[in-house]
Design a protein around this motif. Sequence first.
Motif, short mmCIF file in Angstrom:
data_model
loop_
_atom_site.label_atom_id
_atom_site.label_comp_id
_atom_site.label_asym_id
_atom_site.label_seq_id
_atom_site.Cartn_x
_atom_site.Cartn_y
_atom_site.Cartn_z
N UNK A 39 -46.26 -13.82 -23.80
CA UNK A 39 -44.90 -13.70 -23.89
C UNK A 39 -45.00 -12.37 -25.26
N UNK A 40 -45.69 -12.89 -26.08
CA UNK A 40 -45.92 -12.18 -27.11
C UNK A 40 -47.04 -10.79 -25.99
N UNK A 41 -46.66 -11.17 -25.76
CA UNK A 41 -47.90 -9.84 -25.66
C UNK A 41 -47.06 -8.74 -24.48
N UNK A 42 -45.99 -9.24 -24.18
CA UNK A 42 -45.03 -8.69 -22.99
C UNK A 42 -44.33 -8.06 -24.55
N UNK A 43 -43.88 -8.61 -25.36
CA UNK A 43 -42.69 -7.74 -26.61
C UNK A 43 -43.95 -7.08 -26.77
N UNK A 44 -45.40 -7.38 -27.32
CA UNK A 44 -45.84 -5.80 -27.98
C UNK A 44 -46.66 -5.25 -27.35
N UNK A 45 -46.24 -5.09 -25.29
CA UNK A 45 -46.53 -4.13 -24.75
C UNK A 45 -45.03 -3.22 -24.52
N UNK A 46 -43.81 -3.87 -24.91
CA UNK A 46 -43.00 -2.96 -24.75
C UNK A 46 -42.72 -2.21 -26.05
#
Length: 513
Positions: free
Chosen positions: A135-142
Amino acid sequence: MKLSLATRIFLGYAVVLVTFGAVSLFSVAELHRNRLEIRLVSQGYLQLSQDAAALESFHTNQEKDTERMLEEGSVETRRALIRLSRLYFPSLMAQRLETAKARAREVRTLAPPGEVRFIQDLESHFGQLANRYQSYGKAAEAVFTALAREAPAPEEVARVTTELRQQQASIGSDIRFLRAALSNRIRERVDGAEERERRTGLAIITLSVLAIGVGLGATAWSARTLRPVRNLIEGVSRIGKGDYSAQLGVRGEDEVAVLAREFDAMARSLQAREAQLKAQAEALMRAEQLAAVGRISAQVAHEVRNPLSSIGLNVELMQDAFERASFESPEDARETRELLAAVTREVDRLTEVTEQYLRMARSPRTSLEPTTVTEVLASVLDFSREELERAGVEVVRDFTPDTPRALADEGQLRQVFLNLLRNAREAMPDGGRLTIATRAHEHEVEVALQDTGRGMTEAIRSRIFEPFFSTKEDGTGLGLAVCQQILKTHGGTLECQSEAGRGTTFSVKLPRA
């Protein structure tokens, strides 16, 4: 259950071996347990703590990189930082989490049953971190997408940045909690190991002292068990030296106790045999003395008796002649008569001595018949009454009513009583009291003659029945020996009890008719 000596000693030392074996096994088990504890801490929890620290450090660096990108004003520089973050961060984070999970699974195989639950919780936390990092990776990608534009929209950047920071803070808190849990666990296990080591040391010392005490107790028990053997050796040594009075008195049912009792019985038997041999030796010596008396008596009878008879007859003839003879003065006649009377007395005395030797040498044949002992005593006392009265001896007759008859030769029994009465009278030169009592026993008739004379010492009393032993100046030492010999032929006994200054008691025992 009765145990043999060997079994008791074996059991004693078996207890010692089991005690020391238990102490050794306990020590080995505790050492093994401590080794597993050290292995769990050093190869498990410390490694997992290092992995958690690496995750925390990596996550902190990632937070710093994100803040740098947010603060960077150059678009090209932000894009370069974003490319680096996309390239390295996801793979490194996934690799570190997988390494931590694999190490947790490995530690679980080494851990004792009480630690499995904690390690499973660690695996679950590492799994949850892996999910949260997705989930953190998705937020970081955003955030990366918003920052990669030429002109990022401030509202969008603020929104995605706020969401990313929230996840960063939550993940960081979880990593710190996981690291703190590992640190606390390590500290608990180390403290527990130190406490357990202290208790183990005390337990080993206590058990060692107990084992030593058990060993000393077994040694003392074995020594006590074998003590009768030493006593037995000492007893055998005493018997070897001729002391047959040795008695061990060992109680119990083991081999040594049985052997000790047999030894005591043997010692008593040897002592009785020694006394019997001594009595037989004394009897043999007495028999030899009596045989010598017999030979001497025969010679005396041949050499002395006939001349004494002739001397006595001639003296009587001389007395008759002197009765008819005349003397110059009455003094000469009186002196001559006194000399002849002295010769007559000496001849009579020598004749009596000769008769005693002859009676000792040739005892008359005993004819045992039912005899009333009280009648014989009364007859002897009547015969000796005048002699006893002149000596000042008071006679007390204490005859038991209905005294049973005894098997005896009346003539020989009279001889025994006359001899004992004469001895009692001579033992009381200044007068005294002579008590004669009869008693009836189951198989015997007893006659006791008790005087109040001078008595005898133990040394004299022990020898009065020896032939030729006498305390009188003119005694032959044959009177009591003849009496004892007569009573033996009757199947009876003659015993003496005496104490110096307290009188003497002779006890005659005859078999009942």
